[in-house]
Design an enzyme around this catalytic site. Structure first.
Site, mmCIF file in Angstrom:
data_model
loop_
_atom_site.group_PDB
_atom_site.id
_atom_site.type_symbol
_atom_site.label_atom_id
_atom_site.label_comp_id
_atom_site.label_asym_id
_atom_site.label_seq_id
_atom_site.Cartn_x
_atom_site.Cartn_y
_atom_site.Cartn_z
ATOM 1 N N HIS A 112 0.820 -1.214 0.000
ATOM 2 C CA HIS A 112 0.000 0.000 0.000
ATOM 3 C C HIS A 112 0.854 1.264 0.000
ATOM 4 O O HIS A 112 2.055 1.251 0.266
ATOM 5 C CB HIS A 112 -0.902 0.001 1.229
ATOM 6 C CG HIS A 112 -0.118 -0.021 2.525
ATOM 7 N ND1 HIS A 112 0.470 1.108 3.063
ATOM 8 C CD2 HIS A 112 0.194 -1.042 3.356
ATOM 9 C CE1 HIS A 112 1.097 0.795 4.172
ATOM 10 N NE2 HIS A 112 0.956 -0.514 4.378
ATOM 11 N N GLU A 158 -1.815 -7.136 7.398
ATOM 12 C CA GLU A 158 -0.480 -7.108 7.980
ATOM 13 C C GLU A 158 -0.473 -7.914 9.282
ATOM 14 O O GLU A 158 -1.524 -8.224 9.847
ATOM 15 C CB GLU A 158 -0.055 -5.653 8.235
ATOM 16 C CG GLU A 158 1.357 -5.468 8.789
ATOM 17 C CD GLU A 158 2.438 -6.036 7.886
ATOM 18 O OE1 GLU A 158 2.575 -7.274 7.863
ATOM 19 O OE2 GLU A 158 3.163 -5.253 7.248
#
Length: 223
Positions: free
Chosen positions: A10, A83
């Site tokens: 990202h 994550e």
């Protein structure tokens, strides 16, 4: 033919800029991160993506949306692409973590894949769910297609290690991924590959790692 998967980190968040452990805290992209996502999306779109899958955390979703708008594709969300959950580390900078949780930090940086950071997830647990997510996406792709998975830097490296057979204790050998950089893997047919160039487990090959944009060429004036 083969199947390709791009693990795409990202764009930047304010916590990235401040050096904070984000983990699964749902931090949005900052202005620079949005610009990074739009820029990288134009390059990834030229690679011909056929499927886009994203972590359900906002920073990955917004990054995936930038590609979807360029490529004319929809985005499927997969929480397995999140994550690592950092437990009590989340929201803290490196110096803060070392000061408050010295033993947990020492155990975490030791590289033991079964260590959980202050009540969070172990690298082994993250690698296992990331592998499931990548294989699900690969199953959606026809021969010659490309699945782009908008995810997170640490989780992406663990997925790469799983796919190419790198022990999780050595995941640090894979360089840290930059914001909006991607890592491209390809699943090849063993029967079509010479033994000296054999792919990893189940045919996966690391084609490029931490790829992003090339620098602008130098303009040479003629005459």
């Amino acid at each position: 033919m083969s199947v390709r998967v791009a693990l795409w980190r990202h764009g930047q968040t304010a916590w990235n800029a401040e050096g904070r452990f984000q983990g699964q805290t749902d931090v949005e992209l900052d202005d620079l991160g949005l610009a990074q996502a739009r820029n990288a999306a134009t390059m990834l779109a030229r690679m011909g993506p056929t499927t886009i899958v994203s972590s359900d955390l906002a920073r990955a979703r917004r990054t995936a949306d930038a590609l979807a708008s360029v490529a004319g594709l929809s985005v499927r969300l997969d929480p397995d692409l999140r994550e690592t959950h950092g437990g009590s580390f989340q929201g803290l900078t490196g110096p803060e973590i070392r000061a408050r949780f010295p033993d947990d930090w020492a155990a975490w940086v030791s590289g033991d894949p079964h260590v959980r950071p202050a009540g969070g997830e172990s690298r082994y647990e993250v690698a296992s769910r990331m592998l499931r997510a990548v294989l699900r996406a690969a199953d959606e792709v026809k021969d010659g297609g490309l699945a782009v998975l908008a995810t997170h830097g640490g989780a992406a490296r663990l997925a790469v290690a799983q796919l190419i057979g790198l022990p999780l204790e050595r995941v640090g050998a894979l360089g840290v991924m930059s914001n909006t950089a991607w890592t491209l893997l390809e699943q090849r047919d063993w029967s079509q590959t010479e033994r000296r160039d054999r792919p990893g487990p189940d045919g996966w090959v690391l084609v490029e790692h931490n790829a992003r944009t090339l620098p602008e060429p130098v303009t040479i004036e003629e005459g």
